[in-house]
Enzyme design. Structure first.
Site, PDB file in Angstrom:
ATOM      1  N   GLU A   1       0.844  -1.191   0.000  1.00 55.78           N
ATOM      2  CA  GLU A   1       0.000   0.000   0.000  1.00 55.78           C
ATOM      3  C   GLU A   1       0.889   1.254   0.000  1.00 55.78           C
ATOM      4  OE1 GLU A   1      -2.412   1.475  -0.852  1.00 55.78           O
ATOM      5  OE2 GLU A   1      -4.095   1.312   0.528  1.00 55.78           O
ATOM      6  N   ASP A   2       0.394   2.323  -0.611  1.00 48.78           N
ATOM      7  CA  ASP A   2       1.169   3.571  -0.612  1.00 48.78           C
ATOM      8  C   ASP A   2       1.098   4.256   0.742  1.00 48.78           C
ATOM      9  OD1 ASP A   2      -1.532   4.094  -0.881  1.00 48.78           O
ATOM     10  OD2 ASP A   2      -1.341   5.386  -2.628  1.00 48.78           O
TER      11      ASP A   2
ATOM     12  N   ASP B   1      -4.170   5.813   5.889  1.00 46.39           N
ATOM     13  CA  ASP B   1      -4.690   7.069   6.411  1.00 46.39           C
ATOM     14  C   ASP B   1      -5.719   6.716   7.495  1.00 46.39           C
ATOM     15  OD1 ASP B   1      -5.342   9.762   6.607  1.00 46.39           O
ATOM     16  OD2 ASP B   1      -6.555   9.799   4.810  1.00 46.39           O
TER      17      ASP B   1
ATOM     18  N   GLY C   1      -7.312   3.893   7.452  1.00 49.96           N
ATOM     19  CA  GLY C   1      -7.206   2.443   7.590  1.00 49.96           C
ATOM     20  C   GLY C   1      -8.409   1.704   7.018  1.00 49.96           C
TER      21      GLY C   1
ATOM     22  N   LEU D   1      -7.668  -0.674   3.864  1.00 51.02           N
ATOM     23  CA  LEU D   1      -6.996  -1.943   4.170  1.00 51.02           C
ATOM     24  C   LEU D   1      -7.868  -2.852   5.024  1.00 51.02           C
ATOM     25  CD1 LEU D   1      -3.206  -1.440   4.799  1.00 51.02           C
ATOM     26  CD2 LEU D   1      -4.354  -2.804   3.070  1.00 51.02           C
TER      27      LEU D   1
ATOM     28  N   LYS E   1      -0.250   7.677   8.484  1.00 47.95           N
ATOM     29  CA  LYS E   1      -0.601   8.895   9.221  1.00 47.95           C
ATOM     30  C   LYS E   1      -1.214   8.456  10.551  1.00 47.95           C
ATOM     31  CE  LYS E   1      -1.862  11.657   5.140  1.00 47.95           C
ATOM     32  NZ  LYS E   1      -3.057  12.171   4.419  1.00 47.95           N
TER      33      LYS E   1
HETATM   34  P1  IMP Z   1      -7.615   5.093   4.020  1.00 45.99           P
HETATM   35  O1  IMP Z   1      -8.648   4.128   3.537  1.00 45.99           O
HETATM   36  O2  IMP Z   1      -8.228   6.296   4.664  1.00 45.99           O
HETATM   37  O3  IMP Z   1      -6.554   4.458   4.886  1.00 45.99           O
HETATM   38  O4  IMP Z   1      -6.928   5.705   2.749  1.00 45.99           O
HETATM   39  C1  IMP Z   1      -6.059   4.993   2.000  1.00 45.99           C
HETATM   40  C2  IMP Z   1      -5.990   5.469   0.565  1.00 45.99           C
HETATM   41  O5  IMP Z   1      -6.339   6.848   0.411  1.00 45.99           O
HETATM   42  C3  IMP Z   1      -4.555   5.332   0.130  1.00 45.99           C
HETATM   43  O6  IMP Z   1      -4.372   4.112  -0.504  1.00 45.99           O
HETATM   44  C4  IMP Z   1      -4.379   6.508  -0.809  1.00 45.99           C
HETATM   45  O7  IMP Z   1      -4.651   6.104  -2.131  1.00 45.99           O
HETATM   46  C5  IMP Z   1      -5.383   7.541  -0.379  1.00 45.99           C
HETATM   47  N1  IMP Z   1      -4.736   8.594   0.450  1.00 45.99           N
HETATM   48  C6  IMP Z   1      -4.750   8.711   1.787  1.00 45.99           C
HETATM   49  N2  IMP Z   1      -4.056   9.786   2.208  1.00 45.99           N
HETATM   50  C7  IMP Z   1      -3.584  10.363   1.095  1.00 45.99           C
HETATM   51  C8  IMP Z   1      -2.756  11.525   0.857  1.00 45.99           C
HETATM   52  O8  IMP Z   1      -2.287  12.243   1.774  1.00 45.99           O
HETATM   53  N3  IMP Z   1      -2.457  11.789  -0.443  1.00 45.99           N
HETATM   54  C9  IMP Z   1      -2.929  11.044  -1.485  1.00 45.99           C
HETATM   55  N4  IMP Z   1      -3.692   9.950  -1.305  1.00 45.99           N
HETATM   56  C10 IMP Z   1      -4.022   9.615  -0.030  1.00 45.99           C
HETATM   57 MG    MG Z   2      -4.058   3.806  -2.440  1.00 44.42          MG
END
Ligand code: IMP
Ligand code: MG
Length: 181
Positions: free
Chosen positions: A102-103, A106, A108, A111, A134
């Protein structure tokens, strides 16, 4: 190039490509120690992880396979909270060791939902490698086995990460420049 303008926002360099390169090497070394004889399947989550995944798997010099998935949750600068798995794992996952790439983690949510789906396929193990985390944004504790960098809760682009489609090909990681807001 210290600052870049993408759409309507200014971003400043936050993690340089040299820092990224050496951290990816360290992560690859840790993964190699554990997986070199296990022929794992790397599972990069598109789009964001394509650059990190390409660097990481090439630095892992042992037998492995690849299976891409595409998941969408972000629009603009924030997560929609809904996770859309666009295409899934192609067969032969049962009994295999998976390393999800995963990149950034944020909230979560992405995932957490994906892991639930993958568990149904009965892999031998599920391991997570993420370039960024983060910690202040996390709502679902995800066990990240291999982590590049912990970063503050600010939007970042570059090294595969985008802001509304742009910025993915920048070699360094950039952070939203709050002063320019
Ligand atoms: P989560 O589901 O909130 O954990 O977000 C994960 C996905 O949101 C990552 O795989 C990213 O593609 C995108 N993402 C989260 N934060 C950022 C950011 O700061 N910049 C760009 N993409 C983000
Ligand atoms: Mg992503």
């Amino acid at each position: 190039m210290n600052r870049v303008v993408v759409h309507d926002k200014t971003f400043k360099v936050f993690i340089t490509k040299d820092e990224i390169r050496s951290r990816v090497k360290e992560m690859a070394w840790e993964i190699t120690k554990k997986y070199k004889d296990l022929n794992p399947v790397f599972v990069p989550i598109l789009n964001g992880s394509f650059v990190f995944a390409a660097d990481l798997v090439r630095a892992c010099n042992f037998d492995s396979e690849l299976s891409f998935v595409k998941i969408e949750s972000y629009k603009g600068l924030s997560s929609t909270g809904k996770v859309d798995i666009k295409f899934g794992l192609d067969g032969k996952i049962g009994g295999r060791h998976l390393i999800i790439i995963e990149d950034i983690v944020d909230s979560g949510i992405t995932l957490m939902n994906f892991i639930k789906e993958v568990e149904k396929l009965n892999p031998a193990s599920i391991t997570i490698a993420s370039m960024l985390l983060k910690p202040e944004a996390v709502q679902h504790q995800i066990p990240i086995d291999y982590l590049g960098f912990r970063i503050p809760n600010a939007f970042v682009i570059g090294y595969g990460l985008d802001y509304d489609g742009l910025g993915r090909t920048l070699e360094d990681i950039y952070q939203l420049d709050e002063e320019e807001k």
